[in-house]
Design an enzyme around this catalytic site. Structure first.
Site, PDB file in Angstrom:
ATOM      1  N   GLY A  53     -28.824 -13.133 -20.576  1.00 27.88           N
ATOM      2  CA  GLY A  53     -27.728 -13.120 -19.599  1.00 27.88           C
ATOM      3  C   GLY A  53     -26.611 -14.080 -19.970  1.00 27.88           C
ATOM      4  O   GLY A  53     -25.444 -13.691 -20.097  1.00 27.88           O
ATOM      5  N   LYS A 112     -35.438 -22.968 -21.903  1.00 28.03           N
ATOM      6  CA  LYS A 112     -36.880 -23.193 -22.051  1.00 28.03           C
ATOM      7  C   LYS A 112     -37.475 -22.558 -23.297  1.00 28.03           C
ATOM      8  O   LYS A 112     -37.246 -21.396 -23.589  1.00 28.03           O
ATOM      9  CB  LYS A 112     -37.608 -22.655 -20.811  1.00 28.03           C
TER      10      LYS A 112
HETATM   11  P1  ADP Z   1     -30.086 -16.537 -21.698  1.00 28.72           P
HETATM   12  O1  ADP Z   1     -29.751 -16.195 -20.263  1.00 28.72           O
HETATM   13  O2  ADP Z   1     -28.959 -16.193 -22.622  1.00 28.72           O
HETATM   14  O3  ADP Z   1     -31.402 -15.960 -22.126  1.00 28.72           O
HETATM   15  P2  ADP Z   1     -31.265 -19.040 -20.999  1.00 28.72           P
HETATM   16  O4  ADP Z   1     -31.388 -18.546 -19.596  1.00 28.72           O
HETATM   17  O5  ADP Z   1     -32.475 -19.228 -21.780  1.00 28.72           O
HETATM   18  O6  ADP Z   1     -30.236 -18.111 -21.816  1.00 28.72           O
HETATM   19  O7  ADP Z   1     -30.528 -20.460 -20.994  1.00 28.72           O
HETATM   20  C1  ADP Z   1     -29.205 -20.633 -20.582  1.00 28.72           C
HETATM   21  C2  ADP Z   1     -29.018 -21.960 -19.924  1.00 28.72           C
HETATM   22  O8  ADP Z   1     -29.472 -23.026 -20.732  1.00 28.72           O
HETATM   23  C3  ADP Z   1     -27.547 -22.216 -19.684  1.00 28.72           C
HETATM   24  O9  ADP Z   1     -27.327 -22.255 -18.291  1.00 28.72           O
HETATM   25  C4  ADP Z   1     -27.290 -23.562 -20.345  1.00 28.72           C
HETATM   26  O10 ADP Z   1     -26.470 -24.416 -19.582  1.00 28.72           O
HETATM   27  C5  ADP Z   1     -28.663 -24.153 -20.474  1.00 28.72           C
HETATM   28  N1  ADP Z   1     -28.742 -25.163 -21.542  1.00 28.72           N
HETATM   29  C6  ADP Z   1     -28.651 -24.951 -22.865  1.00 28.72           C
HETATM   30  N2  ADP Z   1     -28.753 -26.115 -23.533  1.00 28.72           N
HETATM   31  C7  ADP Z   1     -28.915 -27.098 -22.617  1.00 28.72           C
HETATM   32  C8  ADP Z   1     -29.099 -28.520 -22.681  1.00 28.72           C
HETATM   33  N3  ADP Z   1     -29.101 -29.166 -23.839  1.00 28.72           N
HETATM   34  N4  ADP Z   1     -29.242 -29.176 -21.518  1.00 28.72           N
HETATM   35  C9  ADP Z   1     -29.224 -28.521 -20.352  1.00 28.72           C
HETATM   36  N5  ADP Z   1     -29.059 -27.186 -20.203  1.00 28.72           N
HETATM   37  C10 ADP Z   1     -28.915 -26.481 -21.323  1.00 28.72           C
HETATM   38 MG    MG Z   2     -30.579 -16.963 -18.376  1.00 24.87          MG
END
Ligand code: ADP
Ligand code: MG
Length: 390
Positions: free
Chosen positions: A346, A209
């Site tokens: 995470g 997001k």
């Molecule tokens: P972090 O935990 O590192 O902060 P986020 O929680 O913001 O990262 O996002 C991680 C998730 O985003 C992952 O589960 C990944 O599968 C998903 N994601 C990334 N790109 C896409 C995409 N193009 N379509 C669907 N899901 C996505």
């Molecule tokens: Mg996350």
């Protein structure tokens, strides 16, 4: 702010330290080499080697607080219990870790007795603090009750410091309070990118997001030279540009904001646009699930020249190896670069740490803070850190 490290030459023999850490580990992650668990070991060892008795405080998951600390409640909430972490910590520390049950935690006098009667250097782990009504409400009574268990307080839970919780914020009003070794590392390393980022300064943002990452974009929109965008975050920008994204995930309500950001003045260094979007994708069933090979190549070129990097959020749906290529390319480019890099989130840290690539760049800092890191880098004051500053 007082740092635990300043007590290096002090005798802590027999003193009781309440140590707030973040042991919020999912059941499925328990037997993995967990970053958060490993990251707090130096502080625990620092304290026990100086003879302090350490009472570890943490939360786990999002349980509802207990009305009564009875065994029925415990059984209903087994998945949130911190008990399994006692065994894991004990193995890593190579010493016993005594567990303080919810019942004991709710009757602080007897808990205090048990702690005071232990040998010097003993380690205790208290049950999930979120079982206590009041923990998440920053309740003073609960904070005071917890504080009664110890002689001083150490916050080593950077990852929870964006929450004004009783064991993070209010407790500092009742005990001499210090920032732990991990907290210090987090503040120092994040401080480097906040204040004195060497240029070119490249910020890589992906994940689900855009709303989560908006703070970072806004806070660094002047100072950063480029934002390399992937994941669901890129999709929202693509829609803002009027491009079709099929059935891919994006955030409808963030489109106006994305439009504004696309108009950011170009970097004064390069004269080029700041927000860089993918030019090709990996797709399945009408969904963009990863950045494509040409984009990965371009991003890697930019990363190669960077002197400072922040990375948060995977470039694609990396949980499926088919769509992990973009994140892999970014990982490898960072490992090969000479930049100082801060990596957090995470999913991002777990994908980075599980990559089989060899770490060549020693100037990488892996933050234990997900939401906390985003807020901190977004320029917000974190209640847990502000409480230590007072
Ligand atoms: P972090 O935990 O590192 O902060 P986020 O929680 O913001 O990262 O996002 C991680 C998730 O985003 C992952 O589960 C990944 O599968 C998903 N994601 C990334 N790109 C896409 C995409 N193009 N379509 C669907 N899901 C996505
Ligand atoms: Mg996350």
């Amino acid at each position: 702010m007082k740092f635990l490290s300043s007590l290096k030459n002090k005798n802590l023999s027999g003193r009781i330290c309440l140590l707030r850490v973040d042991l919020n580990v999912k059941d499925s992650e328990l037997n993995k080499n967990n970053l958060r668990v490993r990251a707090v070991l130096p502080t625990i060892k620092f304290l026990t080697e100086k003879g302090a008795r350490v009472v570890i405080l943490s939360h786990r998951g999002r349980p509802k607080p207990a009305k009564r600390a009875d065994s029925e409640f415990r059984i209903q909430n087994l998945e949130f219990s911190l008990k399994p972490l006692a065994g894991i910590l004990s193995r890593l520390l190579k010493k016993p870790v005594n567990f303080i049950s919810l019942k004991e935690l709710s009757t602080p006098k007897s808990a205090k007795e048990k702690i005071s009667n232990s040998i010097k250097g003993s380690v205790f782990l208290a049950e999930n603090l979120r079982f206590l009504p009041g923990e998440e409400k920053n309740d003073k009574k609960i904070a005071k009750q917890l504080a009664s268990l110890g002689d001083f307080y150490v916050n080593d839970a950077f990852a929870v410091s964006h929450r004004a919780n009783a064991s993070v914020e209010a407790i500092t009003k009742f005990l001499p309070s210090y920032a732990g070794l991990l907290m210090k590392k987090e503040i120092e390393n994040l401080g480097k990118v906040m204040k004195a980022a060497k240029k070119p300064f490249v910020i890589i943002l992906g994940g689900a997001k855009i709303s989560d990452k908006l703070g970072i974009i806004k806070n660094f929109k002047k100072n950063a030279d480029k934002f390399l965008i992937g994941g669901g975050v890129a999709n929202t920008f693509l829609v803002a540009e009027g491009l079709p994204i099929g059935d891919s995930i994006f955030e409808e309500k963030m489109i106006p904001e994305a439009k504004k950001l696309l108009k950011l003045p170009p970097s004064t260094r390069s004269g080029q646009a700041k927000i860089i979007l993918p030019v090709d994708y990996a797709m399945e069933k009408g969904k963009i699930l990863d950045i494509g090979p040409e984009t990965a190549k371009r991003y890697a070129e930019i990363i190669k020249k960077a002197k400072t990097i922040i990375w948060n959020g995977p470039m694609g749906y990396f949980e499926n190896p088919k769509f992990a290529q973009g994140s892999k390319a970014v990982t490898e480019a960072i490992l090969r670069s000479k930049a100082f890099a801060v990596i957090g989130g995470g999913e991002t840290t777990s994908l980075f740490l599980n990559s089989k690539s060899k770490i060549l760049n020693s100037k990488i800092f892996i933050s234990t803070g997900g939401g906390a890191m985003l807020e901190y880098l977004g320029g917000k004051k974190l209640p847990g850190i502000e409480a230590l500053r007072r």
